[in-house]
Design a protein around this motif. Structure first.
Motif, PDB file in Angstrom:
ATOM      1  N   LYS A  42       0.857  -1.182   0.000  1.00  0.00           N
ATOM      2  CA  LYS A  42       0.000   0.000   0.000  1.00  0.00           C
ATOM      3  C   LYS A  42       0.895   1.235   0.000  1.00  0.00           C
ATOM      4  O   LYS A  42       1.697   1.417   0.917  1.00  0.00           O
ATOM      5  N   ASP A  43       0.745   2.053  -1.029  1.00  0.00           N
ATOM      6  CA  ASP A  43       1.539   3.271  -1.183  1.00  0.00           C
ATOM      7  C   ASP A  43       3.033   3.023  -0.967  1.00  0.00           C
ATOM      8  O   ASP A  43       3.720   3.783  -0.298  1.00  0.00           O
ATOM      9  N   GLY A  44       3.520   1.935  -1.528  1.00  0.00           N
ATOM     10  CA  GLY A  44       4.954   1.638  -1.486  1.00  0.00           C
ATOM     11  C   GLY A  44       5.410   0.894  -0.247  1.00  0.00           C
ATOM     12  O   GLY A  44       6.567   0.497  -0.157  1.00  0.00           O
ATOM     13  N   TYR A  45       4.533   0.696   0.738  1.00  0.00           N
ATOM     14  CA  TYR A  45       4.898  -0.029   1.950  1.00  0.00           C
ATOM     15  C   TYR A  45       4.422  -1.467   1.835  1.00  0.00           C
ATOM     16  O   TYR A  45       3.240  -1.724   1.622  1.00  0.00           O
ATOM     17  N   ILE A  46       5.363  -2.393   1.997  1.00  0.00           N
ATOM     18  CA  ILE A  46       5.048  -3.804   1.879  1.00  0.00           C
ATOM     19  C   ILE A  46       4.406  -4.276   3.176  1.00  0.00           C
ATOM     20  O   ILE A  46       4.922  -4.010   4.265  1.00  0.00           O
ATOM     21  N   ASN A  47       3.263  -4.942   3.048  1.00  0.00           N
ATOM     22  CA  ASN A  47       2.604  -5.511   4.218  1.00  0.00           C
ATOM     23  C   ASN A  47       3.410  -6.700   4.723  1.00  0.00           C
ATOM     24  O   ASN A  47       4.014  -7.435   3.949  1.00  0.00           O
ATOM     25  N   LYS A  48       3.389  -6.885   6.023  1.00  0.00           N
ATOM     26  CA  LYS A  48       4.146  -7.954   6.667  1.00  0.00           C
ATOM     27  C   LYS A  48       3.190  -8.984   7.262  1.00  0.00           C
ATOM     28  O   LYS A  48       2.052  -8.681   7.575  1.00  0.00           O
ATOM     29  N   GLU A  49       3.695 -10.199   7.416  1.00  0.00           N
ATOM     30  CA  GLU A  49       2.958 -11.204   8.153  1.00  0.00           C
ATOM     31  C   GLU A  49       3.851 -11.684   9.287  1.00  0.00           C
ATOM     32  O   GLU A  49       5.071 -11.698   9.161  1.00  0.00           O
ATOM     33  N   LEU A  50       3.226 -12.029  10.394  1.00  0.00           N
ATOM     34  CA  LEU A  50       3.958 -12.585  11.524  1.00  0.00           C
ATOM     35  C   LEU A  50       3.839 -14.100  11.464  1.00  0.00           C
ATOM     36  O   LEU A  50       2.744 -14.634  11.333  1.00  0.00           O
ATOM     37  N   ILE A  51       4.986 -14.762  11.532  1.00  0.00           N
ATOM     38  CA  ILE A  51       5.009 -16.223  11.508  1.00  0.00           C
ATOM     39  C   ILE A  51       5.898 -16.707  12.643  1.00  0.00           C
ATOM     40  O   ILE A  51       6.687 -15.934  13.199  1.00  0.00           O
ATOM     41  N   SER A  52       5.780 -17.970  12.963  1.00  0.00           N
ATOM     42  CA  SER A  52       6.589 -18.562  14.030  1.00  0.00           C
ATOM     43  C   SER A  52       7.145 -19.897  13.581  1.00  0.00           C
ATOM     44  O   SER A  52       6.536 -20.589  12.756  1.00  0.00           O
ATOM     45  N   THR A  53       8.272 -20.254  14.160  1.00  0.00           N
ATOM     46  CA  THR A  53       8.852 -21.570  13.949  1.00  0.00           C
ATOM     47  C   THR A  53       9.519 -21.991  15.250  1.00  0.00           C
ATOM     48  O   THR A  53       9.879 -21.148  16.070  1.00  0.00           O
ATOM     49  N   ILE A  54       9.674 -23.284  15.428  1.00  0.00           N
ATOM     50  CA  ILE A  54      10.324 -23.829  16.618  1.00  0.00           C
ATOM     51  C   ILE A  54      11.576 -24.570  16.166  1.00  0.00           C
ATOM     52  O   ILE A  54      11.529 -25.355  15.206  1.00  0.00           O
ATOM     53  N   LEU A  55      12.677 -24.317  16.852  1.00  0.00           N
ATOM     54  CA  LEU A  55      13.921 -25.041  16.593  1.00  0.00           C
ATOM     55  C   LEU A  55      14.218 -25.903  17.800  1.00  0.00           C
ATOM     56  O   LEU A  55      14.066 -25.462  18.950  1.00  0.00           O
ATOM     57  N   ILE A  56      14.653 -27.137  17.554  1.00  0.00           N
ATOM     58  CA  ILE A  56      14.987 -28.066  18.629  1.00  0.00           C
ATOM     59  C   ILE A  56      16.381 -28.619  18.345  1.00  0.00           C
ATOM     60  O   ILE A  56      16.684 -29.015  17.229  1.00  0.00           O
ATOM     61  N   GLY A  57      17.214 -28.613  19.356  1.00  0.00           N
ATOM     62  CA  GLY A  57      18.565 -29.141  19.208  1.00  0.00           C
ATOM     63  C   GLY A  57      19.521 -28.391  20.122  1.00  0.00           C
ATOM     64  O   GLY A  57      19.109 -27.723  21.059  1.00  0.00           O
ATOM     65  N   HIS A  58      20.781 -28.499  19.850  1.00  0.00           N
ATOM     66  CA  HIS A  58      21.798 -27.806  20.633  1.00  0.00           C
ATOM     67  C   HIS A  58      21.949 -26.384  20.065  1.00  0.00           C
ATOM     68  O   HIS A  58      22.961 -26.046  19.455  1.00  0.00           O
TER      69      HIS A  58
END
Length: 161
Positions: free
Chosen positions: A76-92
């Motif tokens: 919109k008017d040159g501003y890119i809309n964002k989405e919020l996402i999540s991920t989980i990392l497991i390990g060391h």
């Protein structure tokens, strides 16, 4: 007042026509349309660039109507809309250089880490919840790139559905 929008529409007959009714019906005028059928994304959607003209309140009603119709506005008017996402990392995670992991995710185009919560369990594997802000439409690209980092660091990645 003028407003420039980039919408994301399915590449099927009638989609372009379906967005025109809310524009005229809510008192706005269509100045330009650029229909980019050759730029289809992985979801089968294409960008459509619009320039609208009208009173601010009418243009805002058009935006609201697009939201009601589940029409994605990616810019919109040159501003890119964002989405919020999540991920989980497991390990060391800590042992595999958490700072490097975060820096590499932030270096991805249109991706920014906005939250990083880690749960440590002594010498056992740790778990991290990463919240990301991603340019609209780039969710899968972000997940794919983060998966490459995880494979390199021998981390398990679990994405939201």
């Amino acid at each position: 007042m003028r407003m420039n929008l980039v919408l994301e529409l399915l590449d099927v007959p009638g989609q372009l026509v379906s967005i025109l009714e809310p524009i005229s019906g809510l008192g706005a005028n269509l100045v330009t349309v650029i229909h980019k059928r050759d730029a289809k994304n992985e979801n089968g959607k294409i960008p459509v660039q619009l320039t609208l003209e009208g009173e601010k309140e009418n243009l805002n009603r058009v935006i609201d109507r697009f939201d009601e119709l589940n029409i994605s506005i990616i810019e919109k008017d040159g501003y890119i809309n964002k989405e919020l996402i999540s991920t989980i990392l497991i390990g060391h995670i800590v042992d595999r250089d958490v700072r490097d992991t975060t820096d590499r995710i932030n270096a991805l185009d249109g991706v920014f880490v906005v939250g990083f919560d880690i749960k440590l369990d002594g010498e056992k594997k740790s778990t991290a919840l990463i919240n990301l802000e991603v340019d609209y439409g780039n969710k899968q690209i972000a997940f794919d790139e983060i998966e490459k980092i995880c494979q390199e660091k021998d981390l398990l990645m679990i994405n939201e559905v």
